[in-house]
Scaffold this motif. Sequence first.
Motif, PDB file in Angstrom:
ATOM      1  N   LEU A  69       0.968   6.915  -6.623  1.00  0.00           N
ATOM      2  CA  LEU A  69      -0.161   7.834  -6.821  1.00  0.00           C
ATOM      3  C   LEU A  69       0.226   9.302  -6.636  1.00  0.00           C
ATOM      4  N   GLY A 125       0.892   4.075  -2.785  1.00  0.00           N
ATOM      5  CA  GLY A 125       0.730   5.490  -2.423  1.00  0.00           C
ATOM      6  C   GLY A 125       1.814   6.362  -3.039  1.00  0.00           C
ATOM      7  N   GLY A 134       0.821  -1.215   0.000  1.00  0.00           N
ATOM      8  CA  GLY A 134       0.000   0.000   0.000  1.00  0.00           C
ATOM      9  C   GLY A 134       0.853   1.262   0.000  1.00  0.00           C
ATOM     10  N   ALA A 135       1.952   1.240   0.737  1.00  0.00           N
ATOM     11  CA  ALA A 135       2.859   2.399   0.747  1.00  0.00           C
ATOM     12  C   ALA A 135       3.494   2.590  -0.623  1.00  0.00           C
TER      13      ALA A 135
END
Length: 104
Positions: free
Chosen positions: A102, A99, A95-96
Amino acid sequence: MAWISLIFAGVFEMLGVTMINKLHKDRNWQSLVLLITGFGISFVLLAFAMKTLPMGTAYAIWTGIGTAGGAISGMLLYGESKDWRRIVFIAMVLGAALGLKLIS
């Protein structure tokens, strides 16, 4: 193109890490060749990606893919713990990395 190279760099990093464990178990030349090839291709692709992407972002994503992938391959191939907490933290690493993609 840099992002695709970075993802493949992470995949080859996973191969290299997995082959470290295989080399310790089997001690054969095929494992050694795959280890060297995996890390070699990984570094070349990482260097290519860093021509465009910021160093911190590229390195963080590369190590994140390698870390999470190494842990997952250990669970799938070598019987390492599949505890739900371990899976949650692997998901946090991924997820990091997502992120960072993004916001870059």
